[in-house]
Write an enzyme that holds these catalytic residues in place. Structure first.
Site, short mmCIF file in Angstrom:
data_model
loop_
_atom_site.label_atom_id
_atom_site.label_comp_id
_atom_site.label_asym_id
_atom_site.label_seq_id
_atom_site.Cartn_x
_atom_site.Cartn_y
_atom_site.Cartn_z
N LYS A 16 119.89 -27.79 -16.14
CA LYS A 16 120.87 -28.39 -15.88
C LYS A 16 120.13 -29.89 -14.60
O LYS A 16 119.43 -30.24 -15.21
CB LYS A 16 122.19 -27.01 -14.83
CG LYS A 16 122.86 -26.72 -16.24
CD LYS A 16 123.88 -25.42 -15.02
CE LYS A 16 124.42 -24.46 -15.95
NZ LYS A 16 124.87 -23.88 -15.36
N HIS A 100 127.41 -27.70 -24.50
CA HIS A 100 127.68 -26.64 -23.28
C HIS A 100 129.26 -27.22 -22.48
O HIS A 100 129.66 -28.11 -22.82
CB HIS A 100 126.82 -27.10 -22.37
CG HIS A 100 127.03 -26.12 -20.66
ND1 HIS A 100 127.75 -26.35 -20.48
CD2 HIS A 100 125.58 -25.51 -21.75
CE1 HIS A 100 127.06 -25.24 -19.36
NE2 HIS A 100 126.03 -24.48 -19.68
C1 PEP Z 1 124.09 -21.91 -18.14
O1 PEP Z 1 124.40 -23.09 -17.74
O2 PEP Z 1 124.59 -22.35 -19.99
C2 PEP Z 1 124.37 -20.37 -18.33
C3 PEP Z 1 124.56 -19.47 -19.17
O3 PEP Z 1 124.41 -20.42 -17.09
P1 PEP Z 1 124.58 -18.91 -15.52
O4 PEP Z 1 122.99 -18.65 -16.43
O5 PEP Z 1 123.99 -19.72 -14.54
O6 PEP Z 1 125.92 -18.43 -15.83
#
Ligand code: PEP
Length: 271
Positions: A16, A100
Site C-alpha cells: 500500500k 483492490h
Molecule cells: C490487502 O490490503 O490486500 C490486505 C489483505 O491487507 P491486510 O493483510 O492488512 O488485511
C-alpha cells in the site's frame, strides 16, 4: 475429485502507501528477496508503491522475488494525471494488483474499469492479481456469492482466454482487510471453490490452474490454515508484508503446506 494445483503457491505483499522512506523500502525489499531465496517452492511477490518500483526492482535484481505494481491504467498513454501506463510497467513489474477494494472505495474503480485493466495487463505481459470480495453489509445480507460472481465475471469479461493469461484471483472480503479479523478458512474455502467453479464455466481446462489467493488479515499464525484449503493457493498480504519476519512466516507456511500436500499420505487423504 482431486485437482492439480498451480505449480507453486503464490504469496504477494501489498505494501500500500508504505513505507514512506526510500531506504526503508529498499531494506524491506532486500529482506523479501532473502525470504524468496529461502523458500523457492513459493512464488513470492512484493508490490511496493509505484514511486519505489524501479529502484526496488533494481535492488532485488534477478532474484527469486517478483515485483508487482499496486494498480495501473488500462490505457497506454494520454491525459491520465497521476496514472501509470502498462508500457511503463512492462519489464519492470511481473504482476499488478487490479480492483483492490481500497481503490474501488476511494478511487472509483468499477467492475468495467477492472475488466479493462485485467485485459490490458495481460496484453502487456503483466500478470493481473484481480481482487474481489464482499463488503460487510453485503455478507450480512447474504449477498456474498452474488457480489463475488458479479466481480469475477466482470474481471474476466474482456479476456480472450484464461489459459495463458497468467490471471490470479485474490478473494478479499473487504471487512477482513486490515481489521485483524480474518475470514474463517472454511468460509474462505467456500468462496474460493465458488470462484473456481465460475472460472470453470469460462474455461474448464484452465480453471484448476488459476491461483486463487485469500486476503484479509493474514498473519504467520493463521496463514497455514488457509493454505491447507483445497482451493486456496496462496495469499495477498497487506499489513503482514510490512514486517520482514511476519512476511517470511507467511511464505514459509505456504511452502510447508505445499510440501505436506506432496507427501504420499497427504495425497491419500485428499483423494
Ligand atoms: C490487502 O490490503 O490486500 C490486505 C489483505 O491487507 P491486510 O493483510 O492488512 O488485511
Amino acid at each position: 475429485m482431486t485437482r492439480t494445483r498451480p505449480m507453486q503457491p503464490l504469496v504477494a505483499g501489498n505494501w500500500k502507501m508504505n513505507p514512506t522512506a526510500r531506504s526503508d523500502a529498499l531494506m524491506l525489499a532486500r529482506a523479501a528477496a532473502a525470504t524468496a531465496a529461502r523458500h523457492q517452492a513459493v512464488t513470492t511477490v512484493i508490490c511496493p508503491p509505484t514511486v519505489f518500483l524501479a529502484e526496488v526492482a533494481a535492488e532485488v535484481g534477478p532474484s527469486r522475488l517478483a515485483v508487482g505494481a499496486q494498480t495501473m491504467a488500462a490505457e497506454e498513454r494520454g491525459a491520465f494525471t497521476g496514472e501509470t501506463s502498462p508500457l511503463m510497467l512492462a519489464g519492470l513489474a511481473g504482476f499488478v494488483i487490479v480492483g483492490h477494494s481500497e481503490r474501488r472505495a476511494n478511487d472509483g474503480e468499477t467492475d468495467e474499469g477492472v475488466a479493462a485493466k485485467v485485459a490490458s495487463a495481460v496484453a502487456h505481459g503483466i500478470r493481473p492479481i484481480a481482487a474481489i470480495g464482499e463488503r460487510i453489509e453485503e455478507r450480512r445480507a447474504g449477498r456474498t456469492e452474488e457480489v463475488v460472481d458479479r466481480q469475477l465475471h466482470a474481471a474476466v469479461s474482456r479476456l480472450e482466454a484464461i489459459h495463458g493469461s497468467g490471471l490470479v484471483i485474490a478473494y478479499e472480503p473487504v471487512w477482513a482487510i486490515g481489521s485483524g479479523e480474518a475470514a474463517s478458512p472454511a468460509d474462505a474455502q467456500v468462496v474460493a471453490a465458488r470462484i473456481r467453479e465460475l472460472l470453470g464455466t469460462v474455461d474448464a481446462d484452465a480453471a484448476p490452474q488459476v491461483p486463487i489467493l485469500y486476503g484479509g488479515s493474514v498473519t504467520g499464525d493463521n496463514a497455514r490454515a488457509f493454505f491447507d484449503c483445497p482451493d486456496i493457493d496462496g495469499a495477498l498480504v497487506g499489513g503482514g508484508s510490512l514486517d520482514a519476519a511476519s512476511f517470511e512466516a507467511i511464505v514459509a507456511a505456504a511452502e510447508a503446506a505445499a510440501a505436506h500436500r506432496r507427501t504420499p499420505s497427504a495425497e491419500a487423504t485428499r483423494s
